[in-house]
Write an enzyme that holds these catalytic residues in place. Structure first.
Site, PDB file in Angstrom:
ATOM      1  N   ARG A 108       0.944  -0.994   0.157  1.00 23.05           N
ATOM      2  CA  ARG A 108       0.035  -0.009  -0.188  1.00 23.05           C
ATOM      3  C   ARG A 108       1.184   0.943  -0.029  1.00 23.05           C
ATOM      4  O   ARG A 108       1.768   1.480   0.441  1.00 23.05           O
ATOM      5  CB  ARG A 108      -0.671   0.181   1.431  1.00 23.05           C
ATOM      6  CG  ARG A 108      -2.331  -1.019   1.408  1.00 23.05           C
ATOM      7  CD  ARG A 108      -2.874  -1.175   2.296  1.00 23.05           C
ATOM      8  NE  ARG A 108      -2.001  -1.968   3.805  1.00 23.05           N
ATOM      9  CZ  ARG A 108      -2.918  -2.170   4.647  1.00 23.05           C
ATOM     10  NH1 ARG A 108      -3.590  -1.799   4.975  1.00 23.05           N
ATOM     11  NH2 ARG A 108      -1.832  -2.487   6.020  1.00 23.05           N
ATOM     12  N   TYR A 153       0.830 -21.396   9.742  1.00 21.31           N
ATOM     13  CA  TYR A 153       0.619 -20.077   9.810  1.00 21.31           C
ATOM     14  C   TYR A 153       2.525 -20.278  11.305  1.00 21.31           C
ATOM     15  O   TYR A 153       3.462 -20.252  11.256  1.00 21.31           O
ATOM     16  CB  TYR A 153       0.419 -19.050  10.750  1.00 21.31           C
ATOM     17  CG  TYR A 153       0.869 -18.270  11.198  1.00 21.31           C
ATOM     18  CD1 TYR A 153       1.515 -16.977   9.981  1.00 21.31           C
ATOM     19  CD2 TYR A 153       0.451 -17.767  12.868  1.00 21.31           C
ATOM     20  CE1 TYR A 153       2.055 -15.702  11.077  1.00 21.31           C
ATOM     21  CE2 TYR A 153       1.212 -16.718  13.380  1.00 21.31           C
ATOM     22  CZ  TYR A 153       1.657 -15.748  12.437  1.00 21.31           C
ATOM     23  OH  TYR A 153       2.158 -15.083  13.004  1.00 21.31           O
ATOM     24  N   SER A 164       7.102 -15.753  15.472  1.00 24.08           N
ATOM     25  CA  SER A 164       6.059 -15.647  16.394  1.00 24.08           C
ATOM     26  C   SER A 164       6.468 -17.085  17.455  1.00 24.08           C
ATOM     27  O   SER A 164       6.951 -17.926  17.279  1.00 24.08           O
ATOM     28  CB  SER A 164       4.841 -16.119  15.273  1.00 24.08           C
ATOM     29  OG  SER A 164       4.330 -16.124  16.522  1.00 24.08           O
TER      30      SER A 164
HETATM   31  P1  NDP Z   1       0.020  -6.264  10.231  1.00 23.76           P
HETATM   32  O1  NDP Z   1      -1.150  -6.902   9.284  1.00 23.76           O
HETATM   33  O2  NDP Z   1      -0.592  -4.826  10.909  1.00 23.76           O
HETATM   34  O3  NDP Z   1       0.924  -5.728   8.863  1.00 23.76           O
HETATM   35  C1  NDP Z   1       1.815  -6.408   8.189  1.00 23.76           C
HETATM   36  C2  NDP Z   1       2.328  -5.776   7.501  1.00 23.76           C
HETATM   37  O4  NDP Z   1       2.951  -6.483   6.573  1.00 23.76           O
HETATM   38  C3  NDP Z   1       1.867  -4.721   6.309  1.00 23.76           C
HETATM   39  O5  NDP Z   1       2.529  -3.611   6.371  1.00 23.76           O
HETATM   40  C4  NDP Z   1       1.193  -5.419   4.842  1.00 23.76           C
HETATM   41  O6  NDP Z   1       1.291  -4.235   4.186  1.00 23.76           O
HETATM   42  C5  NDP Z   1       2.445  -5.624   4.927  1.00 23.76           C
HETATM   43  N1  NDP Z   1       2.404  -7.103   3.470  1.00 23.76           N
HETATM   44  C6  NDP Z   1       1.386  -8.234   3.732  1.00 23.76           C
HETATM   45  N2  NDP Z   1       1.899  -8.272   3.323  1.00 23.76           N
HETATM   46  C7  NDP Z   1       2.816  -8.203   2.468  1.00 23.76           C
HETATM   47  C8  NDP Z   1       3.246  -8.871   1.619  1.00 23.76           C
HETATM   48  N3  NDP Z   1       2.962  -9.680   0.585  1.00 23.76           N
HETATM   49  N4  NDP Z   1       4.701  -7.813   0.342  1.00 23.76           N
HETATM   50  C9  NDP Z   1       4.739  -6.576   1.560  1.00 23.76           C
HETATM   51  N5  NDP Z   1       4.638  -6.224   2.168  1.00 23.76           N
HETATM   52  C10 NDP Z   1       3.297  -7.458   2.618  1.00 23.76           C
HETATM   53  O7  NDP Z   1       0.187  -7.220  11.032  1.00 23.76           O
HETATM   54  P2  NDP Z   1       1.344  -6.756  12.030  1.00 23.76           P
HETATM   55  O8  NDP Z   1       2.058  -5.491  12.215  1.00 23.76           O
HETATM   56  O9  NDP Z   1       1.209  -7.900  13.486  1.00 23.76           O
HETATM   57  O10 NDP Z   1       2.461  -7.966  11.935  1.00 23.76           O
HETATM   58  C11 NDP Z   1       3.950  -7.578  11.357  1.00 23.76           C
HETATM   59  C12 NDP Z   1       4.526  -9.306  11.779  1.00 23.76           C
HETATM   60  O11 NDP Z   1       4.597  -9.386  12.834  1.00 23.76           O
HETATM   61  C13 NDP Z   1       4.343 -10.362  10.890  1.00 23.76           C
HETATM   62  O12 NDP Z   1       5.159 -10.981  10.197  1.00 23.76           O
HETATM   63  C14 NDP Z   1       3.162 -10.978  11.551  1.00 23.76           C
HETATM   64  O13 NDP Z   1       3.326 -12.986  11.560  1.00 23.76           O
HETATM   65  C15 NDP Z   1       3.959 -10.529  12.946  1.00 23.76           C
HETATM   66  N6  NDP Z   1       3.443 -11.319  14.003  1.00 23.76           N
HETATM   67  C16 NDP Z   1       2.570 -10.360  14.591  1.00 23.76           C
HETATM   68  C17 NDP Z   1       1.847 -10.857  15.856  1.00 23.76           C
HETATM   69  C18 NDP Z   1       0.970  -9.368  16.143  1.00 23.76           C
HETATM   70  O14 NDP Z   1      -0.302 -10.495  17.550  1.00 23.76           O
HETATM   71  N7  NDP Z   1       0.060  -8.943  15.677  1.00 23.76           N
HETATM   72  C19 NDP Z   1       2.676 -11.195  17.203  1.00 23.76           C
HETATM   73  C20 NDP Z   1       3.440 -12.450  16.270  1.00 23.76           C
HETATM   74  C21 NDP Z   1       4.104 -12.155  15.214  1.00 23.76           C
HETATM   75  P3  NDP Z   1       1.045  -4.173   2.770  1.00 23.76           P
HETATM   76  O15 NDP Z   1      -1.074  -4.580   2.990  1.00 23.76           O
HETATM   77  O16 NDP Z   1       0.048  -2.847   2.654  1.00 23.76           O
HETATM   78  O17 NDP Z   1       1.932  -4.749   1.938  1.00 23.76           O
HETATM   79  C1  8X3 Z   2       0.779 -14.029  16.023  1.00 24.17           C
HETATM   80  C2  8X3 Z   2       0.331 -14.458  17.486  1.00 24.17           C
HETATM   81  O1  8X3 Z   2      -0.337 -16.754  19.392  1.00 24.17           O
HETATM   82  O2  8X3 Z   2      -2.204 -15.310  16.881  1.00 24.17           O
HETATM   83  O3  8X3 Z   2       2.400 -14.596  15.075  1.00 24.17           O
HETATM   84  O4  8X3 Z   2      -0.012 -16.926  16.241  1.00 24.17           O
HETATM   85  S1  8X3 Z   2      -0.928 -15.891  17.127  1.00 24.17           S
END
Ligand code: NDP
Ligand code: 8X3
Length: 252
Positions: free
Chosen positions: A34, A148, A135
């Site tokens: 985005r 996942y 994660s």
């Molecule tokens: P968000 O959904 O808020 O952010 C995810 C980001 O990844 C967005 O900026 C999105 O941007 C980008 N993204 C997704 N797919 C693509 C792609 N194909 N190419 C480029 N960018 C991409 O989630 P979080 O900030 O929570 O998550 C970030 C990371 O942390 C992830 O890897 C998630 O698995 C991990 N995580 C999250 C946890 C949670 O509880 N929130 C816990 C543990 C790990 P756009 O759509 O604009 O491309």
């Molecule tokens: C995100 C944490 O517990 O939803 O990675 O998988 S959980």
């Protein structure tokens, strides 16, 4: 001035990480699909941010984008592989294969290709840090976590194997494994825009925040050069480990 490259910077952890490093005086390359969001973010830090519309699953574009970075952004000091997603929570025998493929393409293949494109420069400069966002799901199986969790186990083991290869190069890698973290789009994406279901994940909790993750990543990036942090796992203290499940036969 040091340079950060962070994927998935249009929301959540990625945006908070970029913001933290920029506030500390770094320059940052911020990537996501985005582009409009990246533009708005970048306008807050004139000349120090390079917004790049990049889908990490577009593997050919990943390679050319990193190869063609403008000179002032080309020497990346820290790469944060944050772009990632969970899709659905269905059991394995009912889950969508398309969802599985997208998670593998983003969380594994995308991360690996970005890393492979950035690493040679770091090794040549004899310094650099890679922070991969894993994660707790990579260590702790749960129902519906199937692919996942497996992608995040891949992220942890890839990170450890990177460190095996990078010994003596001055380049180090870390896997950050967060638990429950609110205030991001993670659960809205997982539940395909079902806001009520997403909100229920955090009901009655004080989850981690994106700023907690940004703090952790910044701390890792600023350790002295002789220190490698291999893996960090963090949870809010309303979350912890549970017993293994046991399915008991009916006795009556
Ligand atoms: P968000 O959904 O808020 O952010 C995810 C980001 O990844 C967005 O900026 C999105 O941007 C980008 N993204 C997704 N797919 C693509 C792609 N194909 N190419 C480029 N960018 C991409 O989630 P979080 O900030 O929570 O998550 C970030 C990371 O942390 C992830 O890897 C998630 O698995 C991990 N995580 C999250 C946890 C949670 O509880 N929130 C816990 C543990 C790990 P756009 O759509 O604009 O491309
Ligand atoms: C995100 C944490 O517990 O939803 O990675 O998988 S959980």
């Amino acid at each position: 001035m040091k340079t950060l490259f962070v994927t998935g910077a249009s929301s959540g952890f990625g945006r908070a990480i970029a913001e933290r490093f920029l506030e500390e005086g770094w320059r940052a390359i911020v990537c996501a699909r985005r582009a409009d969001r990246l533009q708005v973010f970048s306008s807050r830090f004139p000349d120090r941010v390079l917004p790049l519309q990049l889908d990490v699953t577009d593997l050919a574009k990943v390679a050319t984008t990193i190869q063609d970075l403008p000179r002032e952004f080309a020497n990346i000091d820290v790469l944060v592989n944050n772009a990632g997603l969970a899709l659905g929570l269905a059991p394995a025998h009912e889950a969508s294969l398309d969802d599985w493929d997208r998670m593998i393409a983003t969380n594994c293949s995308g991360l690996v290709h970005v890393t492979r494109a950035v690493l040679p420069g770091m090794v040549a400069r004899k310094q650099g840090g890679i922070v991969n966002i894993g994660s707790v799901a990579g260590d702790n199986p749960y129902p519906g976590g199937n692919v996942y969790g497996a992608t995040k186990a891949f992220v942890r083991q890839f990170t450890n194997n990177l460190n095996a290869d990078l010994i003596g190069t001055g380049v180090r890698a870390t896997c950050v494994e967060p638990g429950l973290c609110g205030g991001t789009e993670f659960s809205n994406v997982r539940f395909a825009g079902d806001d009520e279901r997403a909100k229920a994940v955090y009901a009655g909790t004080t989850p981690l925040t994106a700023e907690d993750i940004a703090d952790t990543v910044y701390w890792i990036a600023t350790r002295p050069p002789h220190v490698t942090i291999n893996v960090i796992s963090l949870m809010p203290n309303c979350q912890s480990f549970g017993p293994l499940a046991i399915k008991r036969a009916q006795t009556e």
